[in-house]
Design a protein around this motif. Sequence first.
Motif, PDB file in Angstrom:
ATOM      1  N   HIS A   1      72.851 -30.870   3.221  1.00 16.40           N
ATOM      2  CA  HIS A   1      72.490 -31.311   1.860  1.00 16.40           C
ATOM      3  C   HIS A   1      73.246 -32.591   1.507  1.00 16.40           C
ATOM      4  O   HIS A   1      72.704 -33.489   0.871  1.00 16.40           O
ATOM      5  CB  HIS A   1      72.801 -30.214   0.836  1.00 16.40           C
ATOM      6  N   LEU A   2      74.500 -32.656   1.949  1.00 13.99           N
ATOM      7  CA  LEU A   2      75.286 -33.858   1.683  1.00 13.99           C
ATOM      8  C   LEU A   2      74.671 -35.053   2.413  1.00 13.99           C
ATOM      9  O   LEU A   2      74.485 -36.134   1.838  1.00 13.99           O
ATOM     10  CB  LEU A   2      76.739 -33.644   2.145  1.00 13.99           C
ATOM     11  N   ALA A   3      74.347 -34.853   3.690  1.00 10.03           N
ATOM     12  CA  ALA A   3      73.781 -35.960   4.482  1.00 10.03           C
ATOM     13  C   ALA A   3      72.495 -36.474   3.821  1.00 10.03           C
ATOM     14  O   ALA A   3      72.310 -37.687   3.649  1.00 10.03           O
ATOM     15  CB  ALA A   3      73.491 -35.474   5.907  1.00 10.03           C
ATOM     16  N   LYS A   4      71.623 -35.555   3.421  1.00  8.97           N
ATOM     17  CA  LYS A   4      70.339 -35.984   2.838  1.00  8.97           C
ATOM     18  C   LYS A   4      70.553 -36.662   1.485  1.00  8.97           C
ATOM     19  O   LYS A   4      69.887 -37.637   1.158  1.00  8.97           O
ATOM     20  CB  LYS A   4      69.408 -34.764   2.693  1.00  8.97           C
ATOM     21  N   MET A   5      71.516 -36.142   0.731  1.00  7.87           N
ATOM     22  CA  MET A   5      71.777 -36.725  -0.590  1.00  7.87           C
ATOM     23  C   MET A   5      72.325 -38.149  -0.458  1.00  7.87           C
ATOM     24  O   MET A   5      71.907 -39.069  -1.163  1.00  7.87           O
ATOM     25  CB  MET A   5      72.791 -35.832  -1.307  1.00  7.87           C
ATOM     26  N   GLU A   6      73.258 -38.340   0.476  1.00  7.02           N
ATOM     27  CA  GLU A   6      73.820 -39.686   0.686  1.00  7.02           C
ATOM     28  C   GLU A   6      72.728 -40.676   1.061  1.00  7.02           C
ATOM     29  O   GLU A   6      72.671 -41.788   0.559  1.00  7.02           O
ATOM     30  CB  GLU A   6      74.808 -39.663   1.856  1.00  7.02           C
ATOM     31  N   MET A   7      71.855 -40.238   1.954  1.00  3.88           N
ATOM     32  CA  MET A   7      70.812 -41.149   2.418  1.00  3.88           C
ATOM     33  C   MET A   7      69.800 -41.430   1.306  1.00  3.88           C
ATOM     34  O   MET A   7      69.393 -42.563   1.095  1.00  3.88           O
ATOM     35  CB  MET A   7      70.135 -40.565   3.662  1.00  3.88           C
ATOM     36  N   ARG A   8      69.433 -40.374   0.576  1.00  2.00           N
ATOM     37  CA  ARG A   8      68.468 -40.563  -0.523  1.00  2.00           C
ATOM     38  C   ARG A   8      69.019 -41.580  -1.533  1.00  2.00           C
ATOM     39  O   ARG A   8      68.328 -42.533  -1.919  1.00  2.00           O
ATOM     40  CB  ARG A   8      68.207 -39.219  -1.222  1.00  2.00           C
ATOM     41  N   ILE A   9      70.280 -41.389  -1.920  1.00  4.49           N
ATOM     42  CA  ILE A   9      70.848 -42.273  -2.954  1.00  4.49           C
ATOM     43  C   ILE A   9      70.926 -43.712  -2.430  1.00  4.49           C
ATOM     44  O   ILE A   9      70.622 -44.667  -3.153  1.00  4.49           O
ATOM     45  CB  ILE A   9      72.233 -41.749  -3.401  1.00  4.49           C
ATOM     46  N   LEU A  10      71.297 -43.860  -1.163  1.00  2.00           N
ATOM     47  CA  LEU A  10      71.382 -45.226  -0.620  1.00  2.00           C
ATOM     48  C   LEU A  10      70.015 -45.914  -0.677  1.00  2.00           C
ATOM     49  O   LEU A  10      69.899 -47.055  -1.128  1.00  2.00           O
ATOM     50  CB  LEU A  10      71.907 -45.206   0.816  1.00  2.00           C
ATOM     51  N   TRP A  11      68.976 -45.191  -0.252  1.00  2.48           N
ATOM     52  CA  TRP A  11      67.638 -45.828  -0.251  1.00  2.48           C
ATOM     53  C   TRP A  11      67.126 -46.047  -1.674  1.00  2.48           C
ATOM     54  O   TRP A  11      66.437 -47.032  -1.939  1.00  2.48           O
ATOM     55  CB  TRP A  11      66.647 -45.014   0.591  1.00  2.48           C
ATOM     56  N   GLU A  12      67.499 -45.149  -2.593  1.00  7.09           N
ATOM     57  CA  GLU A  12      67.096 -45.364  -3.998  1.00  7.09           C
ATOM     58  C   GLU A  12      67.688 -46.667  -4.532  1.00  7.09           C
ATOM     59  O   GLU A  12      67.052 -47.385  -5.306  1.00  7.09           O
ATOM     60  CB  GLU A  12      67.563 -44.191  -4.886  1.00  7.09           C
ATOM     61  N   GLU A  13      68.913 -46.956  -4.114  1.00  6.25           N
ATOM     62  CA  GLU A  13      69.560 -48.182  -4.587  1.00  6.25           C
ATOM     63  C   GLU A  13      69.090 -49.413  -3.813  1.00  6.25           C
ATOM     64  O   GLU A  13      68.950 -50.499  -4.384  1.00  6.25           O
ATOM     65  CB  GLU A  13      71.095 -48.045  -4.452  1.00  6.25           C
ATOM     66  N   LEU A  14      68.868 -49.237  -2.525  1.00  8.19           N
ATOM     67  CA  LEU A  14      68.588 -50.391  -1.658  1.00  8.19           C
ATOM     68  C   LEU A  14      67.123 -50.841  -1.680  1.00  8.19           C
ATOM     69  O   LEU A  14      66.834 -52.049  -1.717  1.00  8.19           O
ATOM     70  CB  LEU A  14      69.019 -50.020  -0.228  1.00  8.19           C
ATOM     71  N   LEU A  15      66.207 -49.879  -1.668  1.00  7.50           N
ATOM     72  CA  LEU A  15      64.789 -50.263  -1.508  1.00  7.50           C
ATOM     73  C   LEU A  15      64.253 -51.192  -2.606  1.00  7.50           C
ATOM     74  O   LEU A  15      63.516 -52.141  -2.285  1.00  7.50           O
ATOM     75  CB  LEU A  15      63.907 -49.017  -1.388  1.00  7.50           C
ATOM     76  N   PRO A  16      64.616 -50.970  -3.877  1.00  5.15           N
ATOM     77  CA  PRO A  16      64.081 -51.878  -4.892  1.00  5.15           C
ATOM     78  C   PRO A  16      64.540 -53.329  -4.679  1.00  5.15           C
ATOM     79  O   PRO A  16      63.888 -54.266  -5.138  1.00  5.15           O
ATOM     80  CB  PRO A  16      64.668 -51.332  -6.202  1.00  5.15           C
TER      81      PRO A  16
END
Length: 423
Positions: A376-391
């Motif tokens: 859950h930690l791994a997926k959360m870290e990755m999700r948050i990074l892409w939420e910030e980076l993709l835009p």
Amino acid sequence: MALTTAECVATVVDPKAHADPARLNAAYAWLRQNDPFARAQIDGFDPFHLVTRHADILEISRDNSLFPYGDFPSTLAPHQAVEAGRAAKAQGRPLLYTLVQMDEPDHMKYRALTQAWFMPQNLRKLEGRIRELARQVVARMEALGGECDFVNEVALHYPLHVIMEILGVPAEHEPRMLQLTQELFGATDPDLRRGGDESPEARQMAIQAVLADFFGYFNALTEDRRANPRDDVASVIANAEIDGERISAFDAVSYYVIIATAGHDTTSSSTAGAMWALAERPDQLAKVKADPSLIGGLVDESIRWTTPVRHFMRSAARDTEIAGRRVKAGEWFMLCYPSGNRDETVFEAPLEFRVDRSPNRHLAFGYGAHLCLGQHLAKMEMRILWEELLPRLKSVELAGEAQLSEANFVNGPKKLPIRYVFE
Ligand code: HEM
């Protein structure tokens, strides 16, 4: 090209093949099709079976009492190391005793000590801090001016920082933790291993030396957290009790080692693997940018795509049967996760990277009692990074040759030169 079982087995165990996905995937595909329980008889190793089909990996992982680690190591090791491990265990002095060395009943007791920390409910309170770190990553990429080695300048540092904060290791010691982890998991990679010699004996010595360094570092942490407990996982572990007794300093240090190593390299590899895949597939980048609800899909697909943990081993506790095959007590099995994650009976077009793959029943986190504690930690870290980076990420492309590490246990990109435009 016509292959044979022996050639495919040699490929799967060859660390170099794990840096060559086309060769590796061809071997896995052949084994799934022709010999899904292939017997490996390799000089210097106890015989074992390569389990390459998704359903069979799940079946073995599901029953931890029928398929424990037993008296084998949890990862592939030469016969000499297997014997040395048994002798050390018999004298009550194993090299390391972490969750991935434990069978029941110890395993569940030790896992329960930190499990609540890594469940989504608890992780939610870290979301704000992790987002802050993800924003720093984006700022760093911006400051790098549109070109970087995404592995060494970005991906390695973000999950490292997150897990070290959770564990309670100060930021100034992160480079040491990173180096020790890379030396441990990269023991077969010429650029990552400690020392230049690639013989199995030298590798085993190097691994022992790395573990001794981890122990040196973490012994001090145990003492400190026993004297001055804080709100971190190191304090939970240092002061934990099992059956009414405080766990030994050795068990505490072993626990730190598994969290400090498993907790970042894998996640960095999946993050970098995603960036690599997107750099080569502008259509997939455009798709997930246009529909941020696909970010969860991007995360799952990048974990399936990279499958950073290449295998764990299990042994049969008694005679049994899997998928109509007779199995004898004491047989040893390699669970080939990347193969399960390319199984064409489970995944449509498994060799394609699709951010909208659904369902995505990958088994990169394993399955059953040992299912990854940090998923859950791994997926959360990755999700948050892409939420910030993709835009911000308008486009990205490769700016040189990307490379995977030469390792058949934990593997991932070790170099990823990219050129990108922010908006
Ligand atoms: C993409 C990232 C990750 C991948 C692919 C991954 C993969 C795995 C796999 C395959 C296993 C063995 C499962 C089995 O035997 O069935 C495992 C176990 C474990 N992982 Fe992860 N992992 C990741 C991230 C993390 C993180 C962030 C942590 C941080 C706490 C972590 C901690 C652990 C621990 C402690 C275990 C041992 C669990 C047990 O034996 O009960 N992992 N992981």
